[in-house]
Write a protein that holds these residues in place. Structure first.
Motif, mmCIF file in Angstrom:
data_model
loop_
_atom_site.group_PDB
_atom_site.id
_atom_site.type_symbol
_atom_site.label_atom_id
_atom_site.label_comp_id
_atom_site.label_asym_id
_atom_site.label_seq_id
_atom_site.Cartn_x
_atom_site.Cartn_y
_atom_site.Cartn_z
ATOM 1 N N LEU A 1 32.441 11.334 19.275
ATOM 2 C CA LEU A 1 33.850 12.148 18.671
ATOM 3 C C LEU A 1 34.944 11.852 19.937
ATOM 4 O O LEU A 1 36.252 11.960 19.722
ATOM 5 C CB LEU A 1 33.600 13.356 18.471
ATOM 6 C CG LEU A 1 32.465 13.509 17.254
ATOM 7 C CD1 LEU A 1 32.358 15.167 17.193
ATOM 8 C CD2 LEU A 1 32.993 12.988 16.027
ATOM 9 N N CYS A 2 34.836 11.442 21.073
ATOM 10 C CA CYS A 2 35.370 11.540 22.006
ATOM 11 C C CYS A 2 35.771 10.124 22.660
ATOM 12 O O CYS A 2 36.861 9.845 23.498
ATOM 13 C CB CYS A 2 35.095 12.259 23.429
ATOM 14 S SG CYS A 2 34.760 13.982 23.081
ATOM 15 N N ARG A 3 35.108 9.217 22.129
ATOM 16 C CA ARG A 3 35.224 7.825 22.763
ATOM 17 C C ARG A 3 36.481 7.321 22.490
ATOM 18 O O ARG A 3 37.219 7.425 21.369
ATOM 19 C CB ARG A 3 34.075 6.900 22.317
ATOM 20 C CG ARG A 3 33.805 5.430 22.710
ATOM 21 C CD ARG A 3 32.636 4.816 22.220
ATOM 22 N NE ARG A 3 31.532 5.265 22.458
ATOM 23 C CZ ARG A 3 30.184 5.309 21.783
ATOM 24 N NH1 ARG A 3 30.367 4.480 20.719
ATOM 25 N NH2 ARG A 3 29.323 5.918 22.242
ATOM 26 N N GLY A 4 37.217 6.427 23.379
ATOM 27 C CA GLY A 4 38.312 5.627 23.203
ATOM 28 C C GLY A 4 39.494 6.425 22.854
ATOM 29 O O GLY A 4 40.262 6.237 21.885
ATOM 30 N N ASP A 5 39.673 7.911 23.501
ATOM 31 C CA ASP A 5 40.585 8.758 23.055
ATOM 32 C C ASP A 5 40.874 9.085 21.839
ATOM 33 O O ASP A 5 41.950 9.520 21.279
ATOM 34 C CB ASP A 5 42.062 7.730 23.642
ATOM 35 C CG ASP A 5 42.286 7.651 24.872
ATOM 36 O OD1 ASP A 5 41.662 8.318 25.715
ATOM 37 O OD2 ASP A 5 42.914 6.716 25.361
ATOM 38 N N LYS A 6 39.606 9.131 21.148
ATOM 39 C CA LYS A 6 39.926 9.707 19.756
ATOM 40 C C LYS A 6 40.471 11.020 19.452
ATOM 41 O O LYS A 6 40.711 11.507 18.677
ATOM 42 C CB LYS A 6 38.381 9.750 18.910
ATOM 43 C CG LYS A 6 37.829 8.380 18.496
ATOM 44 C CD LYS A 6 36.621 8.320 17.987
ATOM 45 C CE LYS A 6 36.004 6.947 17.799
ATOM 46 N NZ LYS A 6 34.623 6.929 17.020
#
Length: 399
Positions: A332-337
């Motif tokens: 849910l936090c990966r790649g500036d989500k």
């Protein structure tokens, strides 16, 4: 390090040593045209290279928001000549240490702890720059002395911080080592003419070479003397704007090695402590395929770690850039989500809304692009059903 269970927020200030020793309390942005030396300046001040990602290193430009912390010190010896009595170091430096100048005998004391928000200068990354501007207390506008002033993003970035009512601006005439003295004086006049009538009209223009670290002490002294420490609210419910989010797990990690997602940003008010129950809003946003309605699901977790650059924290206060380690699913936090979200204690954040009404004004001239001839193109009025990019806080959304 102070124990988070016994701290009294009412007794903390942005210049308290127990705060400054571990965490930055002022956010300063670097703005300006692409390749004018923003990341090089941050490295000269903090020792940290903000260009970290593979695609950034290959193209030698900043693409994502860069971040680095630096501690600013002043020598206790009144005879130590300025601006050399001011120095900046990385955030893991001790609170005080002997002055390095030969024969001085003074002690360098910590007087400021600053977070630098390194913004990209490329025109297609303007939305990313505006995300960074949401957490800035001051800005350093870099202008390369070996190019005409202004370049497209020089004027666009200045207009952006002017619109956001950012008053504390330093203008840095970079790359003076590449030109002759008479060219530098002519370029200095170009900068003066460019900023005339803007919010940077009275801002100092400091000649530097970020690559050679020439005159960097003068920049450090100006940050200390002329950029005021913002008034911070330590007692309200915590409210953090998320400008980055990460999955810190590496390929090949075993299950028991996995860590939750990390949200990075700046606290606008309140204090976040280890163990706090926090909420991220709006969280997961989905469109119902049957009713076509937008549904939001806020995310809840516990604060597992707090970090400011290289320093682990027991508590985090307003100002500076903070990494909040959680138990959230790292995907849910990966790649500036989570960029554009807000983080705070459960039950204290504002409600999520789907529609808003906006009052706006248009700039008189088109900025950030090269127009035919010397005059900038005029901006036409908005039409019905015209697509817009809306920046609110650190979020950029189409509308």
């Amino acid at each position: 390090m102070a124990d988070s269970t016994v701290i009294d927020p009412t007794k903390l200030t942005p210049t308290s040593i127990e705060v400054m020793a571990n965490q930055a309390t002022i956010n300063i942005g670097t703005i300006g045209h692409v390749a004018h030396g923003k990341s090089t300046l941050v490295k000269a001040l903090s020792g940290v290279n903000t260009v970290r990602f593979k695609n950034e290193l290959e193209r030698n430009i900043t693409i994502k928001l860069g971040y680095a912390n630096a501690k600013i010190y002043k020598c206790s010896n009144a005879e130590c000549p300025r601006p050399g009595c001011f120095k900046s170091f990385s955030s893991d430096k001790a609170v005080e240490f002997p002055c390095e100048r030969s024969g001085c005998g003074g002690t360098m004391h910590l007087v400021r702890h600053v977070s630098f928000v390194d913004c990209p200068g490329h025109d297609v990354l303007m939305a990313t720059m505006l995300n960074g501007a949401a957490v800035m207390d001051a800005a350093m506008l870099l202008v390369a002395a070996n190019e005409m002033c202004p370049q497209p993003q020089t004027s666009e970035h200045l207009a952006a911080v002017e619109t956001m009512k950012l008053e504390n601006i330093i203008i840095l005439q970079n790359k003076v080592d590449l030109i002759r003295e008479e060219q530098a004086l002519k370029h200095y006049e170009q900068i003066q003419n460019f900023v005339k009538g803007t919010i940077a009209d009275q801002s100092p223009i400091i000649p530097i070479s970020a690559q050679l670290k020439f005159n960097i002490e003068a920049v450090v002294e100006y940050i200390y003397r002329n950029i005021p420490v913002p008034v911070r609210d330590f007692t309200s419910d915590p409210y953090l704007i998320v400008i980055r989010s990460f999955d810190v797990n590496k390929p090949g990690f075993e299950v028991d090695q996995l860590k939750g997602g990390v949200a990075g940003g700046s606290i606008l008010r309140g204090v976040i402590k280890l163990g706090d129950m926090i909420e991220v809003r709006p969280g997961i946003v989905k469109v119902d395929s049957n009713s076509n309605k937008i549904r939001v699901q806020p995310l809840r977790s516990r604060v597992i770690t707090l970090n400011a650059d290289q320093n682990p924290l027991q508590f985090a206060v307003p100002g500076g850039l903070i990494g909040v380690g959680t138990l959230l699913d790292p995907t849910l936090c990966r790649g500036d989500k989570l960029v554009g979200s807000v983080l705070g204690t459960v039950g204290t954040l504002p409600k999520v809304v789907i529609e808003i009404e906006i009052k706006y004004f248009l700039l008189r001239r088109l900025l950030g692009v090269v127009s035919e001839g010397k005059k900038q193109a005029k901006i036409t009025k908005l039409d019905k059903n015209e697509g817009l990019l809306v920046n609110i806080g650190s979020s950029s959304v189409g509308a």
